[in-house]
Each structure stands twice: as C-alpha cells, then as structure tokens.
Design an enzyme around this catalytic site. Structure first.
Site, PDB file in Angstrom:
ATOM      1  N   CYS A 201       4.318   8.876  36.349  1.00 22.03           N
ATOM      2  CA  CYS A 201       3.531   7.871  35.632  1.00 22.03           C
ATOM      3  C   CYS A 201       4.047   7.678  34.215  1.00 22.03           C
ATOM      4  CB  CYS A 201       2.066   8.288  35.605  1.00 22.03           C
ATOM      5  SG  CYS A 201       1.272   8.228  37.224  1.00 22.03           S
ATOM      6  N   CYS A 335      16.522   1.511  29.331  1.00 19.02           N
ATOM      7  CA  CYS A 335      15.141   1.859  28.989  1.00 19.02           C
ATOM      8  C   CYS A 335      15.134   3.372  28.757  1.00 19.02           C
ATOM      9  CB  CYS A 335      14.161   1.435  30.081  1.00 19.02           C
ATOM     10  SG  CYS A 335      14.328   2.364  31.612  1.00 19.02           S
TER      11      CYS A 335
END
Length: 367
Positions: A201, A335
């Site tokens: 997550c 990223c």
C-alpha cells in the site's frame, strides 16, 4: 451454505450489555442466543492497521467477548488516513494501545488482549492458539501466508481480506470445516509464490474509506461464523471495485478438486497490458542525452525532496486524467519504487508513446 455456530453461548449477559446490544436481540436468526455466542467468542485480529482498525471497532461494538490484537508496530502520522482506531495523540505509541482504548470505549465488557509481537512462522501458532477464529488484517503476503499456515495447523477458520488502491478481495478459508463442507485454503486462491511480488500500500496507495468498507465485511463474516447466521464466504470470493461501486462473486474451490478447479482472479491492482521495458540509471541518462524526456510522476511533496536533473514533473493522477500533458514521443518514467511509473507508462504507451520505466524506482538508485 449455512454452517453450525462456531461458539457455544454464554450463560447470560449483564443488563447493561443486553441494553447496549438491544438492536441485535431483535434480529431474526441472531437474537439473544446469538448475542450470547458473541459474548463467549474469542477472536484474534492480526494487524491493527487499515483493515484491523475497523474490524476491532466492529467486533467490540458487536459485543465479542475477547479480542486478541496482534501487532508490533507504532502509530505513524500517515496511518491516520485509514487506520481509524488511532488518533493524532497516538503517533509514536503502540498500535495495540489504541486498540485497547478504542474498543473499551465502545464495549466496556469486551476483553482486549494485546500481543505486541511481529507474527512469524516461529510464534504464529502460539499467538493464535485458543482463538475461535482469526481475522487477517496484515499487509504483506509473506505474513498472510504464515497466518494461513498457522490457522490450517490449528484447524481455525480464517476470515481474510486484501485491499490495494481502489480494489479489495474478501473470503473465508477453513481447511478443517465441519463434516461435508469442502475445505478451502489460501493456496487455492494464490498458489505458493504467485503473489510474492504484489506492491505494498505504501507503494501504490489505498483509498482510506474502502478500508472501513472491507473491515466491516470481515467483521460481518466473523459474526456469521460465530453465531451460525447467514452464509459465510467459505468457497466464495468477493471482489470489490470501489471506482465502479461494484462487487462480484467468484466461486473458489480446492485446487486439488478436478471437478471444481480453483477460480483465481487477478490481484487487486489494475492489470497492465504488456509491461513497459525497464532501464537502469545509466540507460536512463543515455536516453535522456539523445532526447528522451524523464517524466517524474511522484507527488509534489515527494519531488520537493529532490529530482533527477532535467525531469518533467507531472503527478500520476494528472497524467492518467490527461496523458496528452506529455507531448514527447520518447519517455522514461520514474517514481519512488516503479509501481506508479509502470501505470504512467501504460497510459503513454496506449497513446503510441515509446515509454520505459526506471527499474525499482528512485529508491533503488538513491546513492
């Protein structure tokens, strides 16, 4: 299919507890006896995070007699977006302490037992022994595999859920169910090793409100098993898509059954068409030197700490909403860990852009 109640009822409820749970008493099929079964139940909740938090609240509110909370972590500020038993004042404190405070405030007669330990293969059976059932609220498949193995060894039903981004899965595993009921285990959904590389997550994000939806579903499955009301999700997998507001059910059977093979849906994360090629930092610089655009899709608070020289900054959400924001025909996407970069590359490749991804994200190349 209905199952017999998992727990024998307690002899009686206090007048105060009977008053507090009065809305259960009038529920057809649950009633006073079902409430007394809840009062006698012992439920282990592994993890007091995004899923464990609403599970603990719901079980305490329902009047479950003993809840064992297993978590070795402390509260971080970033937890507060979805882990609803914790407060700002709890940051830095053990998560199990929040569980005691929140659950006791809802249900004074519920006993909260805490185990501030990281569950692993060596201690799982010890930590889960004595429970009537287990609810897995952990966030890595390594731990989920250990929990499932311990439940199988102990013969305990396992209420299981996984959540990622805007998607979730919920089911019940039980390798030693009542006679005549087919056994189903975690390996029937995710064979060993098949899900080890799912992103966390922290890497791809999670919708906080969906944690409460799924946590409520997990608690409901536990209540159904304890009281014998309704039809638990044993042999059925519910797949939740919050973006479309839909749920679908997938039958789940033991993989060893030739007549009823396991139906394994894709992981919660959105599938990619074909994985974009990955490059290392040296290859990125080489492509940049001949005109490729380095596209950083992290959020502004992340790029504020530093970027690769010459990068174009477009947060992932903005790019997915309008891929034409990037006008180049050759792009290397970066990223933090590579997960978001792949999603951006998929969107760009869908428009005919030659997009590759920095392998492992900036975290791998920090030095």
């Amino acid at each position: 299919m209905t199952l017999p109640p998992l727990v024998d009822p307690a002899e009686t409820l206090s007048n105060r507890e009977r008053e507090r749970t009065a809305r259960h008493a009038v529920l057809a099929g649950l009633g006073d006896q079902g409430q007394r079964r809840l009062a006698a139940a012992r439920v282990a909740v592994v993890g007091a995070g995004g899923l464990g938090s609403p599970v603990i609240l719901a079980l305490a509110a329902a009047g479950v007699g003993t809840i064992t909370v297993i978590d070795d972590d402390v509260v971080e500020y970033a937890n507060l977006q979805r882990q609803v038993i914790h407060r700002v004042d709890d940051v830095g404190s053990p998560k199990v302490a929040s569980a005691v405070r929140a659950a006791t405030a809802l249900s004074p007669e519920t006993r909260i037992e805490t185990r501030r330990e990281r569950l692993d293969a060596d201690n799982a059976s010890r930590l889960l022994a004595g429970s009537d059932l287990v609810i897995d609220g952990t966030d890595t498949f390594e731990t989920r595999t250990v929990v499932a193995a311990a439940c199988a060894a102990l013969g305990l039903p396992l209420v299981w859920g996984v959540i990622q981004e805007f998607h979730a899965q919920v089911t019940v595993f039980w390798t030693a169910p009542p006679a005549g009921v087919p056994a189903v285990g975690l390996d029937d959904l995710y064979p060993a090793g098949s899900a080890d590389d799912l992103p966390t997550c922290a890497e791809v994000g999670v919708l906080g409100s969906l944690c409460m939806t799924v946590g409520g579903m997990l608690a409901t499955e536990a209540i159904k098993l304890i009281t014998g009301v309704g039809e638990p999700l044993l042999g059925r997998l519910v797949v939740v898509d919050a973006l479309t507001g839909t749920q679908r059910e997938v039958p789940l059977r033991a993989a060893s059954s030739a007549a009823s093979p396991a139906a394994v849906p894709p992981p919660p994360a959105e599938p990619r068409r074909t994985a974009a090629p990955e490059v290392d930092l040296e290859q990125l610089r080489a492509q940049q030197s001949v005109g490729a655009v380095v596209l950083d899709v992290r959020e502004p608070h992340e790029t504020a700490t530093g970027v690769l020289p010459g990068s174009v900054l477009v947060p992932l959400g903005e790019l997915l909403a309008d891929p034409s924001l990037v006008g180049a025909d050759r792009v290397v996407v970066v990223c933090a860990h590579g997960i978001r970069a792949h999603r951006a590359a998929d969107a760009l490749r869908g428009r005919g852009v030659a997009a590759s991804v920095l392998a492992g994200g900036l975290a791998r190349w920090q030095s």
